[in-house]
Scaffold this motif. Structure first.
Motif, PDB file in Angstrom:
ATOM      1  N   MET A 179      -2.065  17.152 -11.363  1.00 48.07           N
ATOM      2  CA  MET A 179      -3.198  17.148 -10.447  1.00 48.07           C
ATOM      3  C   MET A 179      -2.918  18.050  -9.251  1.00 48.07           C
ATOM      4  SD  MET A 179      -4.135  13.069 -10.415  1.00 48.07           S
ATOM      5  CE  MET A 179      -5.618  13.264  -9.419  1.00 48.07           C
ATOM      6  N   ARG A 180      -3.972  18.677  -8.743  1.00 47.46           N
ATOM      7  CA  ARG A 180      -3.846  19.475  -7.523  1.00 47.46           C
ATOM      8  C   ARG A 180      -3.767  18.550  -6.315  1.00 47.46           C
ATOM      9  NH1 ARG A 180      -8.129  21.797 -10.366  1.00 47.46           N
ATOM     10  NH2 ARG A 180      -9.605  20.889  -8.872  1.00 47.46           N
ATOM     11  N   SER A 181      -3.453  19.124  -5.175  1.00 51.04           N
ATOM     12  CA  SER A 181      -3.231  18.310  -3.976  1.00 51.04           C
ATOM     13  C   SER A 181      -4.499  17.604  -3.509  1.00 51.04           C
ATOM     14  CB  SER A 181      -2.678  19.182  -2.848  1.00 51.04           C
ATOM     15  OG  SER A 181      -3.566  20.246  -2.541  1.00 51.04           O
ATOM     16  N   ILE A 182      -5.653  18.261  -3.614  1.00 53.40           N
ATOM     17  CA  ILE A 182      -6.898  17.647  -3.147  1.00 53.40           C
ATOM     18  C   ILE A 182      -7.298  16.450  -4.015  1.00 53.40           C
ATOM     19  CG2 ILE A 182      -9.365  18.013  -2.757  1.00 53.40           C
ATOM     20  CD1 ILE A 182      -7.606  19.184  -0.605  1.00 53.40           C
ATOM     21  N   PRO A 183      -7.268  16.527  -5.342  1.00 57.80           N
ATOM     22  CA  PRO A 183      -7.547  15.325  -6.140  1.00 57.80           C
ATOM     23  C   PRO A 183      -6.584  14.168  -5.854  1.00 57.80           C
ATOM     24  CG  PRO A 183      -7.739  17.262  -7.516  1.00 57.80           C
ATOM     25  CD  PRO A 183      -7.181  17.724  -6.208  1.00 57.80           C
ATOM     26  N   VAL A 184      -5.311  14.465  -5.627  1.00 58.52           N
ATOM     27  CA  VAL A 184      -4.361  13.403  -5.288  1.00 58.52           C
ATOM     28  C   VAL A 184      -4.730  12.779  -3.951  1.00 58.52           C
ATOM     29  CG1 VAL A 184      -1.961  12.903  -4.701  1.00 58.52           C
ATOM     30  CG2 VAL A 184      -2.471  14.383  -6.642  1.00 58.52           C
ATOM     31  N   ALA A 185      -5.099  13.627  -2.986  1.00 62.17           N
ATOM     32  CA  ALA A 185      -5.520  13.112  -1.680  1.00 62.17           C
ATOM     33  C   ALA A 185      -6.773  12.255  -1.812  1.00 62.17           C
ATOM     34  CB  ALA A 185      -5.761  14.272  -0.715  1.00 62.17           C
ATOM     35  N   THR A 186      -7.697  12.676  -2.659  1.00 64.96           N
ATOM     36  CA  THR A 186      -8.919  11.901  -2.878  1.00 64.96           C
ATOM     37  C   THR A 186      -8.599  10.557  -3.513  1.00 64.96           C
ATOM     38  OG1 THR A 186     -10.280  13.894  -3.087  1.00 64.96           O
ATOM     39  CG2 THR A 186     -11.151  11.871  -4.065  1.00 64.96           C
ATOM     40  N   HIS A 210       0.832  -1.206   0.000  1.00 63.92           N
ATOM     41  CA  HIS A 210       0.000   0.000   0.000  1.00 63.92           C
ATOM     42  C   HIS A 210       0.863   1.251   0.000  1.00 63.92           C
ATOM     43  CE1 HIS A 210      -3.564  -2.319   0.288  1.00 63.92           C
ATOM     44  NE2 HIS A 210      -3.445  -2.647   1.559  1.00 63.92           N
ATOM     45  N   PHE A 211       1.955   1.222   0.737  1.00 56.34           N
ATOM     46  CA  PHE A 211       2.848   2.382   0.781  1.00 56.34           C
ATOM     47  C   PHE A 211       3.417   2.670  -0.614  1.00 56.34           C
ATOM     48  CE2 PHE A 211       6.707   4.741   1.470  1.00 56.34           C
ATOM     49  CZ  PHE A 211       6.430   5.563   2.561  1.00 56.34           C
ATOM     50  N   ARG A 212       3.902   1.621  -1.292  1.00 58.11           N
ATOM     51  CA  ARG A 212       4.482   1.807  -2.627  1.00 58.11           C
ATOM     52  C   ARG A 212       3.436   2.291  -3.624  1.00 58.11           C
ATOM     53  NH1 ARG A 212       7.144  -3.158  -1.405  1.00 58.11           N
ATOM     54  NH2 ARG A 212       5.575  -4.262  -2.628  1.00 58.11           N
ATOM     55  N   VAL A 213       2.240   1.739  -3.545  1.00 63.05           N
ATOM     56  CA  VAL A 213       1.202   2.120  -4.510  1.00 63.05           C
ATOM     57  C   VAL A 213       0.762   3.561  -4.279  1.00 63.05           C
ATOM     58  CG1 VAL A 213      -1.115   1.605  -5.349  1.00 63.05           C
ATOM     59  CG2 VAL A 213       0.439  -0.265  -4.803  1.00 63.05           C
ATOM     60  N   CYS A 214       0.670   3.990  -3.023  1.00 59.32           N
ATOM     61  CA  CYS A 214       0.300   5.379  -2.758  1.00 59.32           C
ATOM     62  C   CYS A 214       1.391   6.340  -3.206  1.00 59.32           C
ATOM     63  CB  CYS A 214      -0.018   5.569  -1.273  1.00 59.32           C
ATOM     64  SG  CYS A 214      -1.595   4.845  -0.786  1.00 59.32           S
ATOM     65  N   LEU A 273      -9.392  14.154 -16.126  1.00 56.64           N
ATOM     66  CA  LEU A 273      -8.182  13.677 -16.780  1.00 56.64           C
ATOM     67  C   LEU A 273      -8.538  12.695 -17.880  1.00 56.64           C
ATOM     68  CD1 LEU A 273      -6.175  12.929 -13.508  1.00 56.64           C
ATOM     69  CD2 LEU A 273      -5.880  14.931 -14.973  1.00 56.64           C
ATOM     70  N   ARG A 274      -7.805  12.743 -18.958  1.00 55.78           N
ATOM     71  CA  ARG A 274      -8.034  11.797 -20.048  1.00 55.78           C
ATOM     72  C   ARG A 274      -7.497  10.431 -19.657  1.00 55.78           C
ATOM     73  NH1 ARG A 274      -5.114  14.162 -25.061  1.00 55.78           N
ATOM     74  NH2 ARG A 274      -5.997  12.277 -26.016  1.00 55.78           N
ATOM     75  N   THR A 275      -8.265   9.421 -19.974  1.00 52.68           N
ATOM     76  CA  THR A 275      -7.833   8.062 -19.657  1.00 52.68           C
ATOM     77  C   THR A 275      -6.507   7.735 -20.337  1.00 52.68           C
ATOM     78  OG1 THR A 275     -10.179   7.508 -19.739  1.00 52.68           O
ATOM     79  CG2 THR A 275      -8.638   5.695 -19.451  1.00 52.68           C
ATOM     80  N   ARG A 276      -6.354   8.184 -21.567  1.00 51.38           N
ATOM     81  CA  ARG A 276      -5.111   7.907 -22.294  1.00 51.38           C
ATOM     82  C   ARG A 276      -3.913   8.531 -21.594  1.00 51.38           C
ATOM     83  NH1 ARG A 276      -3.691   9.637 -28.580  1.00 51.38           N
ATOM     84  NH2 ARG A 276      -1.666   8.555 -28.672  1.00 51.38           N
ATOM     85  N   ASP A 277      -4.081   9.749 -21.057  1.00 50.62           N
ATOM     86  CA  ASP A 277      -2.975  10.398 -20.339  1.00 50.62           C
ATOM     87  C   ASP A 277      -2.608   9.612 -19.086  1.00 50.62           C
ATOM     88  OD1 ASP A 277      -2.911  12.390 -22.227  1.00 50.62           O
ATOM     89  OD2 ASP A 277      -4.168  13.777 -21.068  1.00 50.62           O
ATOM     90  N   ILE A 278      -3.614   9.147 -18.357  1.00 45.62           N
ATOM     91  CA  ILE A 278      -3.349   8.377 -17.131  1.00 45.62           C
ATOM     92  C   ILE A 278      -2.580   7.106 -17.465  1.00 45.62           C
ATOM     93  CG2 ILE A 278      -4.431   7.094 -15.252  1.00 45.62           C
ATOM     94  CD1 ILE A 278      -6.722   9.113 -15.343  1.00 45.62           C
ATOM     95  N   ILE A 279      -3.024   6.401 -18.496  1.00 43.52           N
ATOM     96  CA  ILE A 279      -2.383   5.141 -18.865  1.00 43.52           C
ATOM     97  C   ILE A 279      -0.942   5.377 -19.312  1.00 43.52           C
ATOM     98  CG2 ILE A 279      -2.409   3.267 -20.546  1.00 43.52           C
ATOM     99  CD1 ILE A 279      -5.464   3.381 -20.439  1.00 43.52           C
ATOM    100  N   ASN A 280      -0.722   6.394 -20.143  1.00 39.84           N
ATOM    101  CA  ASN A 280       0.624   6.640 -20.652  1.00 39.84           C
ATOM    102  C   ASN A 280       1.573   7.114 -19.553  1.00 39.84           C
ATOM    103  OD1 ASN A 280       0.505   5.924 -23.424  1.00 39.84           O
ATOM    104  ND2 ASN A 280      -0.658   7.773 -23.865  1.00 39.84           N
ATOM    105  N   VAL A 281       1.091   7.973 -18.660  1.00 45.45           N
ATOM    106  CA  VAL A 281       1.942   8.452 -17.568  1.00 45.45           C
ATOM    107  C   VAL A 281       2.287   7.308 -16.628  1.00 45.45           C
ATOM    108  CG1 VAL A 281       1.992   9.909 -15.504  1.00 45.45           C
ATOM    109  CG2 VAL A 281       1.196  10.849 -17.667  1.00 45.45           C
ATOM    110  N   GLU A 325       3.167  10.408  -7.203  1.00 47.82           N
ATOM    111  CA  GLU A 325       4.132  10.823  -8.217  1.00 47.82           C
ATOM    112  C   GLU A 325       3.495  10.927  -9.597  1.00 47.82           C
ATOM    113  OE1 GLU A 325       7.747   8.624  -8.128  1.00 47.82           O
ATOM    114  OE2 GLU A 325       8.094   8.985  -5.983  1.00 47.82           O
ATOM    115  N   THR A 326       2.616   9.990  -9.926  1.00 48.28           N
ATOM    116  CA  THR A 326       1.922  10.107 -11.216  1.00 48.28           C
ATOM    117  C   THR A 326       0.951  11.278 -11.195  1.00 48.28           C
ATOM    118  OG1 THR A 326       0.301   8.452 -10.465  1.00 48.28           O
ATOM    119  CG2 THR A 326       2.129   7.673 -11.814  1.00 48.28           C
ATOM    120  N   GLY A 327       0.367  11.561 -10.028  1.00 51.08           N
ATOM    121  CA  GLY A 327      -0.513  12.721  -9.920  1.00 51.08           C
ATOM    122  C   GLY A 327       0.213  14.016 -10.216  1.00 51.08           C
TER     123      GLY A 327
END
Length: 290
Positions: free
Chosen positions: A65-72, A49-53, A110-118, A58-60
């Motif tokens: 992404m702003r801090s609140i969306p990353v926290a969410t 869980h630590f590594r995934v968060c 966010l675009r799904t393609r951007d999330i996948i590529n990042v 980092e991908t956020g």
């Protein structure tokens, strides 16, 4: 069908490294496991869980992404695994879907393609963006389907109250009562925000009220630099806790016995935050029976 440990080989070929895969374990009741085995399993899950968060954060940043969306996104991830198993649902796919869903919840689409590529570039440094072929669309479908799974698992309760606004209010209050020279030469604010961000590596954000977590990181920040606030009729944290601290000790909190004072309750949060910073999670504080 949602990805599980039995059908994630294609997912790892596209997104990650096979060494990251969560290995299936023999199905057995937690009560049937030896204490050392249960503790080892729990510790391994916490590290995952630590590594995934960290991956989410980092991908956020790379996605802007702003801090609140990353926290969410982190809160969605932790809330999902409160009732799900790492041995059933692939954590990096859940993380990607959590990022996608958090963007919608916090109105930073966010675009799904951007999330996948990042995410692919994060796990495969120097790689090129994925081609729009059948494998890409299969991965995109997995992300979207996993998003629906998260929504159903959480009963569509995907809005969170984060500690950020409370911490901002508390910092302004502390700044007002501190000597301005002491405030300017001591990075209390920066440390408190860093502590709050690090707390999202663990499930603190979904286990405790946001007011408590904001107070805890501020208190730990003050203690880290040995800052003592002016003494009044009551301590500063008691003023804040008067409206935020529950009248009874929370259920499932082994360190907080019924005879403990509010200060002991408070110090337990400091221990939790310190554990997050060190990357070590006190097993006795969490329910590791899953």
């Amino acid at each position: 069908m949602y990805p599980s440990v039995s059908n994630t080989s294609k997912f790892y070929t596209l997104i990650g490294n096979e060494d990251m895969e969560v290995k299936p374990k023999h199905a057995s009741s937690p009560a049937m496991k030896a204490p050392n085995e249960a503790e080892s399993d729990c510790s391994a899950d916490m590290k995952t869980h630590f590594r995934v968060c960290r991956f989410i954060m980092e991908t956020g940043v790379k996605l802007g992404m702003r801090s609140i969306p990353v926290a969410t996104a982190c809160a969605l991830y932790h809330r999902f695994y409160q009732s799900a198993s790492l041995q059933v649902y692939e954590p990096y796919l859940v993380a990607m879907s959590a990022i996608y869903l958090a963007g919608k919840v916090e109105e930073q689409h966010l675009r799904t393609r951007d999330i996948i590529n990042v995410c692919h570039r994060y796990l495969h440094a120097g790689s090129e963006p994925l081609d729009l072929d059948s494998e890409f669309w299969e991965l995109r479908d997995s992300v979207v389907q996993c998003e629906l799974l998260i929504l159903r698992q959480l009963n569509f309760q995907v809005s969170f109250h984060h500690p950020h606004k409370y911490l901002l209010h508390y910092l302004l209050s502390v700044k007002g009562i501190m000597n301005r020279h002491a405030w300017s030469r001591t990075p209390i604010s920066e440390t408190a925000w860093a502590l709050l961000k690090d707390s999202y590596h663990g499930p603190l954000c979904v286990r405790h009220p946001p007011q408590h977590l904001a107070l805890a990181v501020l208190y730990l920040s003050l203690q880290s630099y040995g800052v003592e606030l002016p003494v009044g009729a009551v301590e500063w944290w008691q003023v804040s806790m008067h409206t935020t601290m529950p009248s009874a000790v929370p259920h499932g909190y082994p360190l907080l016995l019924s005879g403990f004072s509010h200060r002991h309750y408070w110090l337990s949060f400091i221990l939790l935050c310190h554990a997050v910073l060190e990357g070590k999670f006190c097993i006795s504080l969490y329910n590791c029976s899953k």
